[in-house]
Design a protein around this motif. Structure first.
Motif, PDB file in Angstrom:
ATOM      1  N   ILE A 128      -2.476  50.986  51.831  1.00  0.00           N
ATOM      2  CA  ILE A 128      -1.830  51.777  52.884  1.00  0.00           C
ATOM      3  C   ILE A 128      -2.801  51.993  54.041  1.00  0.00           C
ATOM      4  O   ILE A 128      -2.434  51.821  55.210  1.00  0.00           O
ATOM      5  CB  ILE A 128      -1.298  53.117  52.326  1.00  0.00           C
ATOM      6  CG1 ILE A 128      -0.048  52.872  51.476  1.00  0.00           C
ATOM      7  CG2 ILE A 128      -0.999  54.104  53.455  1.00  0.00           C
ATOM      8  CD1 ILE A 128       0.496  54.097  50.773  1.00  0.00           C
ATOM      9  N   ALA A 129      -4.025  52.351  53.736  1.00  0.00           N
ATOM     10  CA  ALA A 129      -5.024  52.584  54.793  1.00  0.00           C
ATOM     11  C   ALA A 129      -5.253  51.322  55.616  1.00  0.00           C
ATOM     12  O   ALA A 129      -5.305  51.376  56.852  1.00  0.00           O
ATOM     13  CB  ALA A 129      -6.334  53.076  54.180  1.00  0.00           C
ATOM     14  N   LYS A 130      -5.367  50.199  54.946  1.00  0.00           N
ATOM     15  CA  LYS A 130      -5.606  48.918  55.630  1.00  0.00           C
ATOM     16  C   LYS A 130      -4.413  48.539  56.521  1.00  0.00           C
ATOM     17  O   LYS A 130      -4.588  48.166  57.687  1.00  0.00           O
ATOM     18  CB  LYS A 130      -5.863  47.827  54.583  1.00  0.00           C
ATOM     19  CG  LYS A 130      -6.189  46.468  55.158  1.00  0.00           C
ATOM     20  CD  LYS A 130      -6.496  45.453  54.075  1.00  0.00           C
ATOM     21  CE  LYS A 130      -5.190  44.947  53.499  1.00  0.00           C
ATOM     22  NZ  LYS A 130      -5.307  43.858  52.546  1.00  0.00           N
ATOM     23  N   GLU A 131      -3.217  48.637  55.985  1.00  0.00           N
ATOM     24  CA  GLU A 131      -2.025  48.238  56.743  1.00  0.00           C
ATOM     25  C   GLU A 131      -1.714  49.232  57.858  1.00  0.00           C
ATOM     26  O   GLU A 131      -1.241  48.845  58.921  1.00  0.00           O
ATOM     27  CB  GLU A 131      -0.828  48.072  55.808  1.00  0.00           C
ATOM     28  CG  GLU A 131      -0.984  46.944  54.797  1.00  0.00           C
ATOM     29  CD  GLU A 131      -1.171  45.570  55.417  1.00  0.00           C
ATOM     30  OE1 GLU A 131      -0.523  45.256  56.437  1.00  0.00           O
ATOM     31  OE2 GLU A 131      -1.975  44.793  54.879  1.00  0.00           O
ATOM     32  N   GLN A 132      -1.973  50.524  57.625  1.00  0.00           N
ATOM     33  CA  GLN A 132      -1.738  51.528  58.669  1.00  0.00           C
ATOM     34  C   GLN A 132      -2.626  51.267  59.870  1.00  0.00           C
ATOM     35  O   GLN A 132      -2.192  51.418  61.013  1.00  0.00           O
ATOM     36  CB  GLN A 132      -1.981  52.941  58.128  1.00  0.00           C
ATOM     37  CG  GLN A 132      -1.607  54.034  59.126  1.00  0.00           C
ATOM     38  CD  GLN A 132      -0.118  54.096  59.375  1.00  0.00           C
ATOM     39  OE1 GLN A 132       0.662  54.290  58.456  1.00  0.00           O
ATOM     40  NE2 GLN A 132       0.294  53.931  60.632  1.00  0.00           N
TER      41      GLN A 132
END
Length: 160
Positions: A128-132
């Protein structure tokens, strides 16, 4: 008795089906129009999803979101990149803005899939952190070009 139990099971399965239906890429594409509002346009594509109860989403919903990511990737590689390489000036710029809006749609689908998985108990916080971060970057690029023309490219693909 067996028939009625099978019928009840089939009916229950039908009720549990995902909220999305199969769509053509052209019908969900947000690449056309003007830049600046891609985040809201992408969220509108997925408006059937209950964001207040993501844990209730089913495998069909996840498959749909995965397929949006996939066909948007294909459109980027097979349509946008080719068209941008062949264009110049404002035509190339408008195509690039369309490509960015396409990326926002793709990444929003990915974020929603990951949020569903998280709501259902999976540990996807790193993803989630990477894609956000990617989504925020593309939203910012779209907003930086607000009001400028964005080119829609037709692409032959379907969601799951």
């Amino acid at each position: 008795m067996r028939f009625s139990l099978a019928l009840i099971a089939a009916s229950a399965a039908a009720v549990q089906a995902g909220v999305f239906t199969q769509q053509n890429y052209d019908d969900i594409s947000i690449s056309g129009g003007v830049a600046g509002n891609a985040e809201q346009e992408a969220l509108a594509v997925f408006s059937a999803l209950d964001l207040n109860n993501l844990a209730s989403a089913d495998e069909d919903d996840i498959d749909f979101l995965k397929s949006v990511n996939s066909i948007c990737n294909d459109a980027e590689k097979e349509a946008f990149n080719t068209a941008i390489d062949a264009a110049d000036g404002e035509e190339a710029d408008a195509l690039q803005r369309g490509k960015i809006k396409n990326k926002v749609l793709k990444l929003q689908a990915t974020m929603l899939r990951l949020m569903i998985q998280e709501a259902q108990g999976e540990d996807v916080a790193d993803d989630i952190a990477k894609e956000q971060k990617k989504l925020n970057n593309n939203i910012q690029q779209d907003e930086d070009e607000a009001g400028n023309a964005s080119t829609f490219l037709s692409f032959d693909a379907q969601t799951a």
